[in-house]
Design an enzyme around this catalytic site. Structure first.
Site, PDB file in Angstrom:
ATOM      1  CB  SER A  21      41.787  47.457  62.578  1.00 46.54           C
ATOM      2  OG  SER A  21      41.274  48.029  63.764  1.00 46.54           O
ATOM      3  CG  ASN A 109      33.323  43.993  72.318  1.00 52.04           C
ATOM      4  OD1 ASN A 109      34.407  44.348  71.837  1.00 52.04           O
ATOM      5  ND2 ASN A 109      33.203  42.925  73.100  1.00 52.04           N
ATOM      6  CB  THR A 154      16.783  37.465  22.864  1.00 53.08           C
ATOM      7  OG1 THR A 154      16.515  36.882  21.585  1.00 53.08           O
ATOM      8  CG2 THR A 154      15.641  38.403  23.237  1.00 53.08           C
ATOM      9  CG  HIS A 155      19.433  33.796  22.551  1.00 52.40           C
ATOM     10  ND1 HIS A 155      19.576  32.706  23.378  1.00 52.40           N
ATOM     11  CD2 HIS A 155      18.092  34.011  22.454  1.00 52.40           C
ATOM     12  CE1 HIS A 155      18.369  32.274  23.746  1.00 52.40           C
ATOM     13  NE2 HIS A 155      17.466  33.055  23.213  1.00 52.40           N
ATOM     14  CB  SER A 276      47.182  51.899  22.025  1.00 52.35           C
ATOM     15  OG  SER A 276      48.314  51.084  21.810  1.00 52.35           O
ATOM     16  CE  LYS A 282      42.552  49.702  20.472  1.00 45.63           C
ATOM     17  NZ  LYS A 282      43.147  48.460  20.901  1.00 45.63           N
ATOM     18  CD  GLU A 289      38.703  48.065  28.253  1.00 44.97           C
ATOM     19  OE1 GLU A 289      39.360  47.058  28.018  1.00 44.97           O
ATOM     20  OE2 GLU A 289      39.056  49.200  27.898  1.00 44.97           O
ATOM     21  CE1 TYR A 316      34.549  42.803  68.040  1.00 45.44           C
ATOM     22  CE2 TYR A 316      36.206  41.710  69.390  1.00 45.44           C
ATOM     23  CZ  TYR A 316      35.875  42.553  68.336  1.00 45.44           C
ATOM     24  OH  TYR A 316      36.867  43.120  67.579  1.00 45.44           O
ATOM     25  CE  LYS A 324      36.191  48.036  62.405  1.00 40.97           C
ATOM     26  NZ  LYS A 324      36.309  46.581  62.693  1.00 40.97           N
TER      27      LYS A 324
END
Ligand code: ARG
Length: 456
Positions: A21, A109, A154-155, A276, A282, A289, A316, A324
């Site tokens: 690791s 550990n 709203t909505h 673009s 664009k 995003e 452990y 991690k």
């Protein structure tokens, strides 16, 4: 290898590669050195090693730290299982036999659990600062937009007018809750597992209070078995990041809408947009995003870790090594997202008059009109129906509230007066708001002052 006595055969190369690791827990380098420094100081204090040994170990560890920072030493994941073994073996190259005394009374550990808690406390407070920084930027932007009227939804249907400042202050509130979650995480991680050994403490006279204090933990943990297998603080952290990213993602979505031609409300700084390869006109809100898109992986990180842990018997198990990557990924994703979002807002351009005329031609003051009727003695349900009829009348005649004459109003209902027409003013609508927490410019100003003090 850190073991050896009972083994005759070399560990398989592929198995080492599979199980190492090091490329991930290298992020814990500083914490691991610090834990070893404090542990060895404690060993010398209680007389398990001599002061000379401690000095040697300390100098060795400091040198490794320097070597690593100056890129003179790079631990090799083809050779080492984890950061602990890499450092210990480098130490033995530097100071010889004495290095073998460092691990007295310690297991990897309790070492890893201690490293992780120290790291979590550090980055949580880093994130709290970044969130405060972003709140300040939003408040700054809010200050210049107390009278920038936008439709509240709203909505995703136009509902009632609000100000852009009010809208931004909603995010400041969300960010404040995010900060409180990291404060909670720091608190949860504030007990030291060092000295818990592999699972059951030690027969050696280790001073856990000493190491806890030196490492700036509140106190040592109370149960060794739990201390070794506990990763709740990681889950709390992943949860805090998830909710934080969910908030940024919602804001990102709004930015994306606001920058569209349909909205034409916001211009993002050119440095944070892309063109673009095909369509020359664009200007894309890619950073927003990506923040929206990256939120997904942070949610996945939570599910990933809680699934890893759910079937583990105490204490452990090597599965825990898989704790991690998600945590580091969530941290870096969130820290970067906050930073980019902040930079975008610092240079954002707001089309302050965008909705001024447009809202006059809308029915956004319908609720205000119903309130006017209530204030003039009409029961709310009836008022609601009357305004509904008014909207229908306008739609059928292709006019808006602002085109209505007093005669037309009276035709719908005799209760309307000249005063009603004055009521149909979008800006006045905000000033009329009375309830605490509403977009009344006076209250919004007070809120801005409140936050400025809060964040000073
Ligand atoms: N590097 C390991 C981890 O992150 C800690 C070492 C414990 N390994 C062991 N075989 N006891 O979980």
């Amino acid at each position: 290898m850190l073991w050896g006595g009972r083994f005759k055969k070399e560990f398989d190369q592929q198995a080492l590669k599979f199980s190492s690791s090091l490329n991930i827990d290298i992020n814990l380098f500083d914490e691991d050195i610090l834990v070893s420094l404090v542990h060895s100081e404690m060993l010398s204090k209680v007389g398990l090693i001599t002061n000379e040994d401690f000095e040697k170990i300390k100098n060795g560890l400091n040198r490794i730290s320097e070597e690593y920072k100056n890129r003179k030493w790079k631990p090799d994941s083809e050779k080492f299982e984890d950061i602990h073994s890499a450092i210990e073996l480098r130490l033995s190259e530097l100071i010889g036999e004495t290095a073998g005394k460092l691990h007295t009374g310690r297991s990897r550990n309790d070492q890893i659990a201690t490293d992780e808690k120290l790291w979590i406390k550090r980055v949580s407070s880093y994130l709290e600062n970044s969130i405060s920084g972003f709140q300040k930027t939003l408040i700054e932007t809010a200050g210049g937009n107390i009278y920038t009227i936008i439709p509240g939804y709203t909505h995703l249907q136009r509902a009632q007018p609000v100000s852009f400042a009010f809208h931004l202050l909603a995010y400041v509130e969300m960010l404040q809750r995010d900060k409180r979650r990291f404060e909670f995480v720091r608190n949860e991680a504030d007990e030291s597992p060092l000295g818990c050994g592999a699972l059951a403490g030690s027969t050696l006279p280790l001073d856990r209070n000493f190491t806890s204090e030196k490492l700036e933990f509140r106190e040592p943990t109370r149960n060794a078995l739990d201390s070794i297998s506990d990763r709740d603080f990681f889950l709390d952290f992943l949860n805090a990041v998830s909710i934080g990213m969910m908030h940024l993602s919602r804001l990102a979505e709004e930015l994306i809408l606001w920058t569209s031609s349909e909205w034409s409300f916001v211009k993002l700084p050119e440095e944070f947009t892309t063109g673009s390869s095909l369509m020359p006109q664009k200007k894309n809100p890619d950073m927003a995003e990506l923040i929206r898109g990256k939120a997904g992986r942070t949610f996945g990180n939570y599910i990933s870790l809680i699934t890893t842990i759910k079937g583990l018997p105490l204490s452990y198990n090597r599965d825990l090594q898989e704790d991690k990557e998600q945590v580091f990924d969530s941290f870096f994703t969130y820290a970067d997202s906050l930073m980019i979002m902040n930079k975008m807002f610092e240079k954002i351009e707001i089309n302050k008059n965008r909705f001024k005329e447009e809202l006059k031609k809308s029915f956004i003051l319908s609720t205000d009109l119903a309130d006017w009727l209530v204030l003039n003695g009409v029961a709310f349900r009836k008022a609601h129906r009357i305004v509904g009829e008014l909207v229908k009348f306008c739609e059928e005649n292709k006019i808006s509230f602002s085109d209505l004459t007093i005669e037309q109003l009276k035709e719908i209902n005799n209760v309307f007066t000249e005063d009603t027409l004055k009521y149909l003013d979008v800006e006045a609508s905000l000033e009329r708001k009375q309830t605490f927490g509403s977009p009344n410019p006076k209250l919004v100003k007070e809120q801005i002052e409140f936050w400025k003090k809060q964040l000073a």
